[in-house]
Design an enzyme around this catalytic site. Structure first.
Site, PDB file in Angstrom:
ATOM      1  N   CYS A  84       0.825  -1.213   0.000  1.00  0.00           N
ATOM      2  CA  CYS A  84       0.000   0.000   0.000  1.00  0.00           C
ATOM      3  C   CYS A  84       0.858   1.262   0.000  1.00  0.00           C
ATOM      4  CB  CYS A  84      -0.877  -0.035   1.255  1.00  0.00           C
ATOM      5  SG  CYS A  84      -1.995   1.340   1.405  1.00  0.00           S
ATOM      6  N   CYS A  87       0.242   5.484   4.793  1.00  0.00           N
ATOM      7  CA  CYS A  87       0.883   5.214   6.096  1.00  0.00           C
ATOM      8  C   CYS A  87       2.362   4.832   6.000  1.00  0.00           C
ATOM      9  CB  CYS A  87       0.171   4.084   6.822  1.00  0.00           C
ATOM     10  SG  CYS A  87      -1.547   4.311   7.042  1.00  0.00           S
ATOM     11  N   CYS A 173      -7.356  -2.480   7.596  1.00  0.00           N
ATOM     12  CA  CYS A 173      -6.885  -1.104   7.479  1.00  0.00           C
ATOM     13  C   CYS A 173      -7.171  -0.452   8.821  1.00  0.00           C
ATOM     14  CB  CYS A 173      -7.603  -0.370   6.354  1.00  0.00           C
ATOM     15  SG  CYS A 173      -7.026   1.322   6.171  1.00  0.00           S
ATOM     16  N   GLN A 307     -12.749  18.177   7.370  1.00  0.00           N
ATOM     17  CA  GLN A 307     -11.473  17.725   7.944  1.00  0.00           C
ATOM     18  C   GLN A 307     -11.552  16.238   8.259  1.00  0.00           C
ATOM     19  OE1 GLN A 307      -8.503  18.850   8.627  1.00  0.00           O
ATOM     20  NE2 GLN A 307      -8.706  21.028   8.169  1.00  0.00           N
ATOM     21  N   ASP A 402      -5.681  29.639   5.793  1.00  0.00           N
ATOM     22  CA  ASP A 402      -5.464  28.182   5.817  1.00  0.00           C
ATOM     23  C   ASP A 402      -5.372  27.711   4.363  1.00  0.00           C
ATOM     24  OD1 ASP A 402      -5.376  25.488   6.341  1.00  0.00           O
ATOM     25  OD2 ASP A 402      -7.401  25.341   7.161  1.00  0.00           O
ATOM     26  N   CYS A 429      -0.483  23.278   5.971  1.00  0.00           N
ATOM     27  CA  CYS A 429      -0.277  21.823   5.896  1.00  0.00           C
ATOM     28  C   CYS A 429       1.042  21.523   5.179  1.00  0.00           C
ATOM     29  CB  CYS A 429      -1.447  21.167   5.167  1.00  0.00           C
ATOM     30  SG  CYS A 429      -1.703  21.820   3.522  1.00  0.00           S
TER      31      CYS A 429
HETATM   32  C1  LIG Z   1      -6.516  23.524   3.507  1.00  0.00           C
HETATM   33  S1  LIG Z   1      -8.084  23.835   2.846  1.00  0.00           S
HETATM   34  C2  LIG Z   1      -8.778  24.811   4.120  1.00  0.00           C
HETATM   35  C3  LIG Z   1      -9.979  24.223   4.708  1.00  0.00           C
HETATM   36  C4  LIG Z   1     -10.635  24.878   5.903  1.00  0.00           C
HETATM   37  N1  LIG Z   1      -9.968  26.014   6.453  1.00  0.00           N
HETATM   38  C5  LIG Z   1     -10.895  23.820   6.949  1.00  0.00           C
HETATM   39  O1  LIG Z   1     -10.265  23.844   8.003  1.00  0.00           O
HETATM   40  O2  LIG Z   1     -11.746  22.970   6.706  1.00  0.00           O
HETATM   41  C6  LIG Z   1      -7.695  25.003   1.616  1.00  0.00           C
HETATM   42  C7  LIG Z   1      -8.893  25.658   0.954  1.00  0.00           C
HETATM   43  O3  LIG Z   1      -8.422  26.660   0.069  1.00  0.00           O
HETATM   44  C8  LIG Z   1      -9.343  26.809  -0.983  1.00  0.00           C
HETATM   45  N2  LIG Z   1      -8.688  27.620  -2.040  1.00  0.00           N
HETATM   46  C9  LIG Z   1      -7.717  27.241  -2.900  1.00  0.00           C
HETATM   47  N3  LIG Z   1      -7.321  28.286  -3.643  1.00  0.00           N
HETATM   48  C10 LIG Z   1      -8.042  29.370  -3.233  1.00  0.00           C
HETATM   49  C11 LIG Z   1      -8.065  30.740  -3.609  1.00  0.00           C
HETATM   50  N4  LIG Z   1      -7.282  31.218  -4.567  1.00  0.00           N
HETATM   51  N5  LIG Z   1      -8.912  31.566  -2.964  1.00  0.00           N
HETATM   52  C12 LIG Z   1      -9.735  31.098  -1.990  1.00  0.00           C
HETATM   53  N6  LIG Z   1      -9.745  29.795  -1.601  1.00  0.00           N
HETATM   54  C13 LIG Z   1      -8.915  28.938  -2.211  1.00  0.00           C
HETATM   55  C14 LIG Z   1      -9.725  25.390  -1.302  1.00  0.00           C
HETATM   56  O4  LIG Z   1     -10.983  25.321  -1.946  1.00  0.00           O
HETATM   57  C15 LIG Z   1      -9.758  24.737   0.094  1.00  0.00           C
HETATM   58  O5  LIG Z   1     -11.058  24.741   0.633  1.00  0.00           O
END
Ligand SMILES: C[S@@+](CC[C@H](N)C(=O)[O-])C[C@H]1O[C@@H](n2cnc3c(N)ncnc32)[C@H](O)[C@@H]1O
Length: 473
Positions: A84, A87, A173, A307, A402, A429
């Site tokens: 796999c 992990c 799993c 999430q 984020d 991340c």
């Molecule tokens: C890491 S996720 C964040 C999720 C959210 N904060 C959470 O905790 O559930 C990144 C997010 O960025 C959005 N995204 C990507 N490019 C973007 C942009 N140019 N402007 C606004 N949002 C964007 C994606 O759709 C995604 O939902």
């Protein structure tokens, strides 16, 4: 000595880079600490490798053999570890994984970001290192047994490492539920007995693509969504029986919602997903606890983002809330808000939350999540984060970002530096793009606190929350 492609050499793995590759240092021409990346190794392993690529500042090697096992190595728990692709850190004890992730975050910020002064907090690990995911997708395919396609048996499982089009039969799993093995086995037997064919991309024939199981870790609900090709999935009633009335007998938890989703692909048209609810509630309910022990409700539809580690996400969001120092007078921008979870966590402390995400359906979710939880001071808007906030007159007191793995773009960083919110909380991340962005943001902000958090044990991923405070200038 000058290294070149196909050279074989013996090296010791010193550490893991973000992404999970091992790093060895060797002498190359006049460089003492020339970096070689090696896959499938553990820090402390002594290995023979063959070089596949040699560049001016690094090389990549593949593992030929391990000559001495690292003292930290342990047996992988999962019987599919060698096959796999998930992990990959299972042969490293969880405590060591946490140390590795913590130093990856620290080194990225110190070396790429060139920032040395900060309050760097010890990483927060997960209480449960197994069964933490609330979503798993299993694929349909055929057993890899060398027989002609007409004689092969249907397999339900995951993709083997480096072979995205194949599927191996999953017996166990440890990521989502203790009953995953039983669930997959029952679904596989059902499809074999009724001879429902997996979809085969090369011949564009067959019905079954994948089956996704979403679980409310706090609510106990379970939503199953079977993804098919454009063809009909006929045995609906039998399938409902299997996942409800017959679940106990087969040793897995009953579904509370069952969907069949057709993935319709037509030349020259956008791929369409036609969802049909065949059993139970239209959404999966999940609950998340706030610090004051109230709960937020999330109604999660089959395609919605959420999430994947509910319990650790609560800890992540509580950190954002704590470091954000949100007050009843604060206007908060929640950029890259997804389904609005961070903003909704903060709403009870703030005057106003304004969230932006580029994904239209995530925003629909965010607004309906606000409604479900009777939160009236949060608004979520679809669009590009930079473009939307560049047009706003209103200035925030606190900005939370984020972003996806690629981090922030230059326009957004410049705009953030221009509008000068007093506090900036960066949730990331990817420690390398985080460190790159911090370098620019620290032209006007001071990096106060760095808090690494592990959301995904046994994988190379690591999340970081940073608190930045505007400097007087
Ligand atoms: C890491 S996720 C964040 C999720 C959210 N904060 C959470 O905790 O559930 C990144 C997010 O960025 C959005 N995204 C990507 N490019 C973007 C942009 N140019 N402007 C606004 N949002 C964007 C994606 O759709 C995604 O939902």
């Amino acid at each position: 000595m000058k290294l070149k492609k196909h050279d074989q050499l013996s090296v010791k793995i010193e550490k893991l880079a973000f992404g999970g590759k091992g790093i060895a240092y060797v002498q190359n021409e006049d460089k003492d600490n020339f970096v070689i990346f090696v896959d499938n190794v553990v820090p402390g392993d002594e290995v023979n490798i063959k070089l596949n690529k040699v560049k001016s500042n690094f090389a990549e090697g593949s593992l030929v053999e391990i000559t001495k096992l690292s003292p930290i190595r342990i047996q992988a728990r999962c019987p599919h570890f060698d096959t796999c692709g998930g992990c990959t850190l299972q042969t490293i004890p969880y405590e060591e994984q946490l140390k590795i992730k913590e130093s990856q975050v620290r080194e990225s910020i110190e070396h790429i970001g060139n920032i040395k002064e900060m309050d760097f907090k010890p990483i927060i690990g997960c209480d449960s290192e197994w069964f933490y995911r609330n979503k798993m997708e299993f694929s349909f395919g055929y057993e890899d047994d060398g027989k002609p396609l007409s004689e092969k048996k249907i397999a339900v499982g995951l993709h083997p490492k480096y072979r995205r089009y194949d599927v191996f039969e999953l017996k166990e799993c440890y990521l989502e539920s203790e009953d995953t093995g039983n669930f997959v086995k029952a679904v596989q037997k059902f499809m074999r007995d009724l001879q429902v064919a997996p979809y085969h991309s090369r011949t564009n024939s067959g019905v079954l693509r994948s089956i996704t199981v979403r679980e409310g870790k706090r609510s106990g609900e379970r939503l199953v969504n079977i993804l098919t090709s454009g063809e009909d999935f006929e045995p609906k009633n039998e399938f409902i029986n299997l996942l409800t009335k017959e679940s106990d007998k087969n040793g897995f938890k009953a579904a509370t919602s069952i969907y069949i989703t057709k993935q319709v692909i037509k030349k020259g048209q956008r791929t369409r997903f036609e969802e049909e609810l065949i059993y139970g509630e239209p959404y999966l309910l999940e609950l998340m606890k706030l610090e004051n022990s109230t709960e937020l409700k999330f109604e999660i539809l089959p395609q919605a983002f959420f999430q994947t580690n509910t319990l650790q996400a609560e800890i992540l969001y509580a950190k954002v809330l704590e470091l954000g120092e949100i007050k009843s007078t604060s206007t908060v921008f929640d950029l890259f808000c997804g389904t609005g979870t961070i903003g909704l966590f903060c709403a009870h402390k703030a005057k106003k939350i304004f969230g932006v995400d580029i994904n239209q359906s995530a925003i629909e979710n965010a607004n309906s999540n606000a409604k479900t939880n009777d939160i009236q001071n949060a608004t979520f808007v679809a669009g590009d984060a930079f473009k939307v906030i560049a047009e706003l007159e209103e200035k925030p007191d606190i900005i939370i970002v984020d972003p996806p793995r690629s981090g922030l773009n230059e326009d957004l960083i410049n705009h953030i530096l221009k509008i000068k919110a007093k506090r900036l909380i960066y949730v990331s991340c990817n420690p390398t793009t985080l460190a790159r962005d911090l370098k620019f943001l620290c032209e006007k902000y001071k990096l106060q606190t760095v808090q690494p958090i592990d959301m995904f044990p046994h994988t190379y991923h690591v999340e970081t929350v940073c608190e930045l405070i505007l400097q007087n200038n």
